[in-house]
Write an enzyme that holds these catalytic residues in place. Structure first.
Site, PDB file in Angstrom:
ATOM      1  N   LEU A   1       0.845  -1.202   0.000  1.00  0.00           N
ATOM      2  CA  LEU A   1       0.000   0.000   0.000  1.00  0.00           C
ATOM      3  C   LEU A   1       0.885   1.259   0.000  1.00  0.00           C
ATOM      4  CD1 LEU A   1      -2.543  -1.243   2.711  1.00  0.00           C
ATOM      5  CD2 LEU A   1      -2.876  -1.226   0.223  1.00  0.00           C
TER       6      LEU A   1
ATOM      7  N   GLU B   1      16.582  20.867 -20.742  1.00  0.00           N
ATOM      8  CA  GLU B   1      15.243  21.394 -20.447  1.00  0.00           C
ATOM      9  C   GLU B   1      14.720  22.140 -21.667  1.00  0.00           C
ATOM     10  OE1 GLU B   1      12.733  21.478 -17.966  1.00  0.00           O
ATOM     11  OE2 GLU B   1      11.771  22.798 -19.434  1.00  0.00           O
TER      12      GLU B   1
ATOM     13  N   ARG C   1       4.184  13.770 -15.444  1.00  0.00           N
ATOM     14  CA  ARG C   1       3.461  12.514 -15.235  1.00  0.00           C
ATOM     15  C   ARG C   1       2.049  12.630 -15.804  1.00  0.00           C
ATOM     16  NH1 ARG C   1       5.754   8.926 -11.734  1.00  0.00           N
ATOM     17  NH2 ARG C   1       3.745   8.155 -10.973  1.00  0.00           N
TER      18      ARG C   1
ATOM     19  N   ALA D   1       1.733  14.809  -2.997  1.00  0.00           N
ATOM     20  CA  ALA D   1       1.125  13.850  -2.081  1.00  0.00           C
ATOM     21  C   ALA D   1       0.182  14.535  -1.098  1.00  0.00           C
ATOM     22  CB  ALA D   1       2.224  13.108  -1.330  1.00  0.00           C
TER      23      ALA D   1
ATOM     24  N   HIS E   1      15.529  32.324  19.003  1.00  0.00           N
ATOM     25  CA  HIS E   1      16.869  32.659  18.541  1.00  0.00           C
ATOM     26  C   HIS E   1      17.860  31.656  19.122  1.00  0.00           C
ATOM     27  CE1 HIS E   1      20.321  35.024  17.361  1.00  0.00           C
ATOM     28  NE2 HIS E   1      20.820  34.854  18.577  1.00  0.00           N
TER      29      HIS E   1
HETATM   30  P1  FAD Z   1      -0.591   7.499  -6.346  1.00  0.00           P
HETATM   31  O1  FAD Z   1       0.323   7.706  -5.230  1.00  0.00           O
HETATM   32  O2  FAD Z   1      -0.020   7.383  -7.716  1.00  0.00           O
HETATM   33  O3  FAD Z   1      -1.424   6.191  -5.995  1.00  0.00           O
HETATM   34  C1  FAD Z   1      -2.330   5.617  -6.869  1.00  0.00           C
HETATM   35  C2  FAD Z   1      -2.402   4.145  -6.587  1.00  0.00           C
HETATM   36  O4  FAD Z   1      -3.489   3.606  -7.322  1.00  0.00           O
HETATM   37  C3  FAD Z   1      -1.173   3.356  -7.026  1.00  0.00           C
HETATM   38  O5  FAD Z   1      -0.709   2.596  -5.944  1.00  0.00           O
HETATM   39  C4  FAD Z   1      -1.676   2.452  -8.156  1.00  0.00           C
HETATM   40  O6  FAD Z   1      -1.060   1.168  -8.147  1.00  0.00           O
HETATM   41  C5  FAD Z   1      -3.146   2.320  -7.816  1.00  0.00           C
HETATM   42  N1  FAD Z   1      -4.010   2.079  -8.958  1.00  0.00           N
HETATM   43  C6  FAD Z   1      -4.096   2.813 -10.102  1.00  0.00           C
HETATM   44  N2  FAD Z   1      -5.087   2.329 -10.880  1.00  0.00           N
HETATM   45  C7  FAD Z   1      -5.634   1.278 -10.211  1.00  0.00           C
HETATM   46  C8  FAD Z   1      -6.700   0.391 -10.491  1.00  0.00           C
HETATM   47  N3  FAD Z   1      -7.442   0.506 -11.600  1.00  0.00           N
HETATM   48  N4  FAD Z   1      -6.958  -0.575  -9.581  1.00  0.00           N
HETATM   49  C9  FAD Z   1      -6.240  -0.695  -8.432  1.00  0.00           C
HETATM   50  N5  FAD Z   1      -5.236   0.136  -8.111  1.00  0.00           N
HETATM   51  C10 FAD Z   1      -4.947   1.114  -8.986  1.00  0.00           C
HETATM   52  N6  FAD Z   1       4.992  14.544  -3.936  1.00  0.00           N
HETATM   53  C11 FAD Z   1       5.209  15.274  -2.827  1.00  0.00           C
HETATM   54  O7  FAD Z   1       4.276  15.900  -2.322  1.00  0.00           O
HETATM   55  N7  FAD Z   1       6.433  15.314  -2.237  1.00  0.00           N
HETATM   56  C12 FAD Z   1       7.494  14.651  -2.740  1.00  0.00           C
HETATM   57  O8  FAD Z   1       8.589  14.717  -2.185  1.00  0.00           O
HETATM   58  C13 FAD Z   1       7.303  13.892  -3.917  1.00  0.00           C
HETATM   59  N8  FAD Z   1       8.332  13.201  -4.449  1.00  0.00           N
HETATM   60  C14 FAD Z   1       8.100  12.435  -5.555  1.00  0.00           C
HETATM   61  C15 FAD Z   1       9.187  11.742  -6.097  1.00  0.00           C
HETATM   62  C16 FAD Z   1       9.004  10.970  -7.222  1.00  0.00           C
HETATM   63  C17 FAD Z   1      10.174  10.216  -7.795  1.00  0.00           C
HETATM   64  C18 FAD Z   1       7.716  10.852  -7.809  1.00  0.00           C
HETATM   65  C19 FAD Z   1       7.498   9.973  -9.010  1.00  0.00           C
HETATM   66  C20 FAD Z   1       6.645  11.535  -7.277  1.00  0.00           C
HETATM   67  C21 FAD Z   1       6.826  12.346  -6.152  1.00  0.00           C
HETATM   68  N9  FAD Z   1       5.790  13.088  -5.599  1.00  0.00           N
HETATM   69  C22 FAD Z   1       6.002  13.853  -4.492  1.00  0.00           C
HETATM   70  C23 FAD Z   1       4.434  13.059  -6.172  1.00  0.00           C
HETATM   71  C24 FAD Z   1       3.542  12.106  -5.365  1.00  0.00           C
HETATM   72  O9  FAD Z   1       4.115  10.823  -5.356  1.00  0.00           O
HETATM   73  C25 FAD Z   1       2.140  12.065  -5.963  1.00  0.00           C
HETATM   74  O10 FAD Z   1       1.632  13.372  -6.086  1.00  0.00           O
HETATM   75  C26 FAD Z   1       1.213  11.249  -5.072  1.00  0.00           C
HETATM   76  O11 FAD Z   1       1.686   9.935  -4.926  1.00  0.00           O
HETATM   77  C27 FAD Z   1      -0.199  11.222  -5.660  1.00  0.00           C
HETATM   78  O12 FAD Z   1      -1.013  10.467  -4.842  1.00  0.00           O
HETATM   79  P2  FAD Z   1      -2.283   9.694  -5.424  1.00  0.00           P
HETATM   80  O13 FAD Z   1      -2.924   9.015  -4.268  1.00  0.00           O
HETATM   81  O14 FAD Z   1      -3.108  10.622  -6.229  1.00  0.00           O
HETATM   82  O15 FAD Z   1      -1.708   8.627  -6.447  1.00  0.00           O
HETATM   83  P1  NAD Z   2       7.696  18.488 -13.805  1.00  0.00           P
HETATM   84  O1  NAD Z   2       6.459  18.930 -14.447  1.00  0.00           O
HETATM   85  O2  NAD Z   2       8.087  19.003 -12.475  1.00  0.00           O
HETATM   86  O3  NAD Z   2       8.926  18.823 -14.769  1.00  0.00           O
HETATM   87  C1  NAD Z   2       8.994  18.346 -16.079  1.00  0.00           C
HETATM   88  C2  NAD Z   2      10.006  19.204 -16.807  1.00  0.00           C
HETATM   89  O4  NAD Z   2      10.258  18.605 -18.057  1.00  0.00           O
HETATM   90  C3  NAD Z   2       9.485  20.610 -17.058  1.00  0.00           C
HETATM   91  O5  NAD Z   2      10.465  21.531 -16.686  1.00  0.00           O
HETATM   92  C4  NAD Z   2       9.227  20.609 -18.550  1.00  0.00           C
HETATM   93  O6  NAD Z   2       9.370  21.872 -19.153  1.00  0.00           O
HETATM   94  C5  NAD Z   2      10.292  19.626 -19.020  1.00  0.00           C
HETATM   95  N1  NAD Z   2      10.018  19.034 -20.328  1.00  0.00           N
HETATM   96  C6  NAD Z   2       8.823  18.618 -20.810  1.00  0.00           C
HETATM   97  N2  NAD Z   2       8.982  18.136 -22.064  1.00  0.00           N
HETATM   98  C7  NAD Z   2      10.311  18.242 -22.341  1.00  0.00           C
HETATM   99  C8  NAD Z   2      11.099  17.909 -23.481  1.00  0.00           C
HETATM  100  N3  NAD Z   2      10.548  17.398 -24.577  1.00  0.00           N
HETATM  101  N4  NAD Z   2      12.434  18.134 -23.444  1.00  0.00           N
HETATM  102  C9  NAD Z   2      13.008  18.688 -22.327  1.00  0.00           C
HETATM  103  N5  NAD Z   2      12.292  19.034 -21.230  1.00  0.00           N
HETATM  104  C10 NAD Z   2      10.967  18.802 -21.239  1.00  0.00           C
HETATM  105  O7  NAD Z   2       7.627  16.900 -13.824  1.00  0.00           O
HETATM  106  P2  NAD Z   2       8.542  15.805 -13.121  1.00  0.00           P
HETATM  107  O8  NAD Z   2       9.813  16.382 -12.639  1.00  0.00           O
HETATM  108  O9  NAD Z   2       8.566  14.658 -14.060  1.00  0.00           O
HETATM  109  O10 NAD Z   2       7.665  15.423 -11.870  1.00  0.00           O
HETATM  110  C11 NAD Z   2       6.326  14.913 -12.048  1.00  0.00           C
HETATM  111  C12 NAD Z   2       5.437  15.336 -10.933  1.00  0.00           C
HETATM  112  O11 NAD Z   2       5.833  14.718  -9.728  1.00  0.00           O
HETATM  113  C13 NAD Z   2       5.476  16.822 -10.725  1.00  0.00           C
HETATM  114  O12 NAD Z   2       4.207  17.347 -10.985  1.00  0.00           O
HETATM  115  C14 NAD Z   2       5.841  17.027  -9.309  1.00  0.00           C
HETATM  116  O13 NAD Z   2       4.929  17.878  -8.653  1.00  0.00           O
HETATM  117  C15 NAD Z   2       5.777  15.643  -8.682  1.00  0.00           C
HETATM  118  N6  NAD Z   2       6.964  15.538  -7.842  1.00  0.00           N
HETATM  119  C16 NAD Z   2       7.019  16.291  -6.709  1.00  0.00           C
HETATM  120  C17 NAD Z   2       8.135  16.253  -5.918  1.00  0.00           C
HETATM  121  C18 NAD Z   2       8.195  17.099  -4.696  1.00  0.00           C
HETATM  122  O14 NAD Z   2       7.161  17.599  -4.279  1.00  0.00           O
HETATM  123  N7  NAD Z   2       9.346  17.265  -4.079  1.00  0.00           N
HETATM  124  C19 NAD Z   2       9.210  15.459  -6.258  1.00  0.00           C
HETATM  125  C20 NAD Z   2       9.134  14.721  -7.415  1.00  0.00           C
HETATM  126  C21 NAD Z   2       7.992  14.758  -8.189  1.00  0.00           C
END
Ligand code: FAD
Ligand code: NAD
Length: 469
Positions: free
Chosen positions: A46, A211, A276, A324, A448
């Site tokens: 989960l 980028e 994404r 998240a 502080h």
């Molecule tokens: P998800 O977390 O994607 O969960 C959806 C779940 O639904 C999944 O487990 C999937 O398996 C399941 N699912 C999908 N379709 C079905 C189906 N039909 N049946 C059963 N199960 C299904 N956000 C932050 O705020 N802070 C961060 O530091 C951060 N770091 C990130 C780093 C990375 C590398 C990535 C990829 C993302 C990061 N994010 C971060 C973004 C964050 O992970 C997402 O915004 C968040 O997980 C979204 O939550 P959600 O519940 O909408 O979907």
């Molecule tokens: P993002 O939207 O943050 O960045 C994607 C980048 O790729 C943008 O700068 C965009 O201009 C660039 N891009 C798009 N097409 C391109 C191309 N053809 N060539 C070169 N550059 C291109 O997306 P991400 O970094 O993939 O993250 C996905 C999502 O996950 C984000 O929405 C982010 O909020 C979430 N996330 C959040 C955290 C956090 O909160 N710390 C960490 C990781 C991911």
């Protein structure tokens, strides 16, 4: 002949598809409010993207790689700490990451049991109004008055770039490389590109970031993004902005990335981090006459209701920042509205944090957004270099910027580049939630010596009266 197991039909008050931060938090809140709630998750563990392959594993690696870089690159010498024979044990670092992930995913299972949430493992799909089918391990036909779609998102790619799930991959691969790449090319200077690019740069990889747009972190406060880029450049990452990638392919033992107008880049790994896409495949949306928008998102109104009665959607699957905590708040608001008739998310007070070194954190409006809307604003900034605690930590890069309404002084936004920016932003998020003015923040007593004093000084600076500069 073996008899086929009959699929049971089971009734619940609420069925949630997806157990990421949106879905699992909604399930817990629904159980607290007395609903009989079921949550369907396809993966064994989960917690969704966030716990399994997103926020949690990436932060474990960011923390570990920062510690390594501090020691290996001699950053502790100024504190009188001399270390010799420093070496990287990547397997141990990955084991640390795994143990953090396991503790978190197990924690959600525990919370489901504690709150009486019924978990189904399998793929969930709508099958007409009030019905959800689970295909897989816990096959069942579920009936419920309310259904929440919390299916999250998956990494997107771009034309010409074929993911091979190994050398040319997404964050799913980049959180688990078994060796430090010699040269990692990152496509996309967004949050993932900068966070995971930082991890591998700290561990010794040459990192090149390509980028498409003319700035890193597009959409973030432009001044803050420019300052951050300079720091990342000093740390060894190289950037090509305005770079249009036309292809990436595996060639021999390495990869080649082609960019319009530039020489091709040869490297041994490619991280595709170009955003994404909502996950809505095989979700049975058509069975309740739902269609996704042009970016694949499920349309909802301000109450998170879709146009299909009794069907709601939250998190990455709908409009808004893919974060998240945004998904969690929507999960809570959605369930509270179902049960009590009231539930609300204040989208003006959702912070965003990039966990690089230094961190970048923001909440509310950027200067560019205020200018575009024609809102008159006052701006206060204060540098970490003028703060005693930051000096003691030897972490003096960056600043806090606070933007307030020019007439009312109400705080409209804050942008922090600096140590622990992700923790410091919480204070301003609360201030915005409470409708506070910059004066309110400036008059609040801050301990502080703390980094939080920089926030207070920036709030004082809105009125041109910071004390320590
Ligand atoms: P998800 O977390 O994607 O969960 C959806 C779940 O639904 C999944 O487990 C999937 O398996 C399941 N699912 C999908 N379709 C079905 C189906 N039909 N049946 C059963 N199960 C299904 N956000 C932050 O705020 N802070 C961060 O530091 C951060 N770091 C990130 C780093 C990375 C590398 C990535 C990829 C993302 C990061 N994010 C971060 C973004 C964050 O992970 C997402 O915004 C968040 O997980 C979204 O939550 P959600 O519940 O909408 O979907
Ligand atoms: P993002 O939207 O943050 O960045 C994607 C980048 O790729 C943008 O700068 C965009 O201009 C660039 N891009 C798009 N097409 C391109 C191309 N053809 N060539 C070169 N550059 C291109 O997306 P991400 O970094 O993939 O993250 C996905 C999502 O996950 C984000 O929405 C982010 O909020 C979430 N996330 C959040 C955290 C956090 O909160 N710390 C960490 C990781 C991911």
């Amino acid at each position: 002949m073996a008899s086929k197991k009959a699929i049971p039909t089971i009734k619940h008050d609420l069925v949630i598809i997806g157990a990421g931060p949106g879905g699992y938090v909604a399930a817990i809140r629904a159980a607290q409010l007395g609903l009989d709630v079921a949550c369907i998750e396809r993966a064994r563990d989960l917690g969704g993207t966030c716990l399994r392959v997103g926020c949690i594993p990436s932060k474990a690696l960011l923390e570990a790689s920062e510690r390594y870089a501090e020691v290996a690159h001699g950053a502790l010498k100024r504190f009188g700490v001399r270390a010799s024979d420093v070496s990287l044990d990547l397997d141990a670092m990955m084991r640390h990451k795994k143990s953090v992930v396991t503790a978190n995913t197990k924690g959600v299972s525990f919370l489901f049991k504690k709150n009486g949430v019924t978990r189904y493992q399998g793929h969930g799909r709508l099958d007409g109004p009030g019905t959800v089918v689970v295909d897989g391990e816990d096959a069942a036909r579920l009936e419920a008055k309310h259904v929440i779609l919390a299916t999250g998102s998956y990494a997107a790619t771009i034309p010409g770039v074929v993911l091979d799930g190994d050398r040319i991959g997404t964050s799913d691969q980049a959180i688990a490389y078994d060796q430090v790449p010699d040269h990692l090319v990152v496509i996309g200077a967004g949050v993932i590109g900068l966070e995971l690019g930082s991890v591998w740069a700290r561990l010794g990889a040459k990192v090149t970031v390509l980028e498409y747009l003319p700035t890193i972190l597009p959409g973030m406060d432009a001044e803050t993004a420019r300052m951050a880029q300079k720091i990342f450049k000093k740390q060894g990452m190289s950037f090509h902005l305005g770079a249009r990638v036309t292809s990436a392919r595996v060639e021999g033992d390495g990869c080649v990335v082609e960019v319009e107008g530039l020489e091709p880049f040869a490297c041994d790994r490619v991280l595709v981090a170009v955003g994404r896409r909502p996950y809505t495949e095989s979700l049975g949306l058509e069975s309740v006459d739902l269609e996704v928008d042009e970016r694949g998102r499920i349309p909802v109104n301000e109450h998170l209701e879709t146009s299909a009665p009794g069907v709601y959607a939250i998190g990455d699957a709908i409009v808004g920042p893919m974060l998240a905590h945004k998904a969690e708040e929507e999960g809570v608001a959605c369930v509270e509205r179902i049960v009590t008739g009231y539930g609300h998310v204040n989208y003006d007070a959702v912070p965003g944090v990039v966990y690089t070194d230094p961190e970048i954190a923001s909440v509310g409006k950027t200067e560019e957004e205020l200018q575009e809307a024609g809102t008159a604003y006052s701006k206060g900034t204060f540098p970490f270099s003028a703060n005693g605690r930051a000096r003691a930590l030897a972490r003096t890069e960056g600043q806090v910027k606070i933007l307030a309404d020019a007439k009312t002084d109400r705080i409209l936004g804050a942008h922090i580049l600096g140590p622990r920016a992700g923790d410091l932003i919480a204070e301003v998020a609360v201030a915005i939630e409470m409708g506070a003015s910059a004066e309110d923040l400036a008059r609040s007593v801050h301990a502080h010596p703390t980094l939080a004093e920089v926030v207070k000084e920036a709030a004082l600076a809105v009125d041109g009266r910071s004390l320590h500069r």
